[in-house]
Design an enzyme around this catalytic site. Structure first.
Site, PDB file in Angstrom:
ATOM      1  N   HIS B  52       0.700  -1.440  -0.032  1.00 11.70           N
ATOM      2  CA  HIS B  52      -0.096  -0.150  -0.096  1.00 11.70           C
ATOM      3  C   HIS B  52       0.889   1.302  -0.115  1.00 11.70           C
ATOM      4  O   HIS B  52       2.071   1.373   0.433  1.00 11.70           O
ATOM      5  CB  HIS B  52      -0.921  -0.086   1.121  1.00 11.70           C
ATOM      6  N   GLU B  54       1.074   3.774   1.811  1.00 11.69           N
ATOM      7  CA  GLU B  54       1.600   4.308   3.220  1.00 11.69           C
ATOM      8  C   GLU B  54       2.676   3.498   3.516  1.00 11.69           C
ATOM      9  O   GLU B  54       3.758   4.143   4.098  1.00 11.69           O
ATOM     10  CB  GLU B  54       0.429   4.197   4.115  1.00 11.69           C
TER      11      GLU B  54
END
Lengths: 161, 161
Positions: B52, B54
């Site tokens: 992801h 992040e």
């Protein structure tokens, strides 16, 4: 499925973490009675906050299968997953998590909360706890006891020098 | 701190994901008014459920600082963090998260729950939401609309062949 056999493999991974001074936590992922992913805590060595045993094992297992979906897999981990690892377990659609000992500070597979059983997420994972609990727990207790002793020794040395 | 400026940088990361057919989500991490980590969703390309925006940005930022602790950093992300990313934010001790649009299916920074404000964890992260919400939201809506159109077109082609 022989839970104790695979938890022993996870404990073996935890030993590798202990040998290099990391908090001893280990994990393995099993698919069709074969270990396809292994990992141990590497946070300090790698200075990577995501380098938990479960994340490393998940990445190895998805590499092995060539897919981010681990629907038919079981993850064994010596310590109850934290929120990040519980989230990664949901993301990878793992069917079942088996853990050794509970984590009263961050456990998100039943202790503080159970993210793996949250009906609003698009995946739920079954949880089995307490497999080889004594071994998993005492490995951590022993590690932290030794760490405290070492800190005390260094402090004493510093005050005497 | 100029939230819109850094959210534009996160949107720029999301554009990179879109360009390669990934769900367009982007993130940047800011330390002392400088971007030290960037990431965009790579789940399908890498077949890695942990890839992801992040997580990738956190790993880049910790590499940059040489420490797993991001206490003085702000993370900007176009979509509200999922449980895994919220967990990684806690693990890395990020001070503040700024996100663009809410995630009604998996959002764990205020929508389904707020893991970042859980008093029982050893770290809490401040949350600011709705920065460039319209742009962040429409990038996702547009992506999924095009995906549905393409699926329909392929289905039609298959039925006609």
């Amino acid at each position: 499925m022989n839970h104790e056999k695979y938890m022993r493999a996870a404990l073996h991974e935890a030993e590798k973490a202990k040998a290099i001074g990391e908090v001893p936590i280990g994990a393995v992922i099993v698919y069709k009675d074969e270990i396809i992913g292994k990992g141990y805590n590497l946070r300090e060595i790698d200075q990577d906050p995501t380098a938990h045993a479960e994340i490393i094992a998940i990445q190895e297992a998805t590499d092995h299968l060539g897919s981010w979906r681990l629907n038919d897999c079981v993850l064994y981990v010596t310590l109850e997953p934290c929120p990040m690892c519980a989230g990664a377990i949901i993301q990878s659609r793992i069917a079942t998590v088996v853990y050794g000992t509970t984590d009263p500070k961050a456990g998100c597979a039943g202790t503080l909360m159970n993210l793996l059983d949250e009906p609003r997420f698009n995946h739920q994972t079954a949880v089995i706890s307490g497999v080889l609990e004594e071994e998993c727990s005492s490995m951590l207790t022993h590690f932290f006891r030794e760490l405290r002793k070492e800190k005390k020794r260094l402090k004493k040395m510093a005050s005497e020098s």
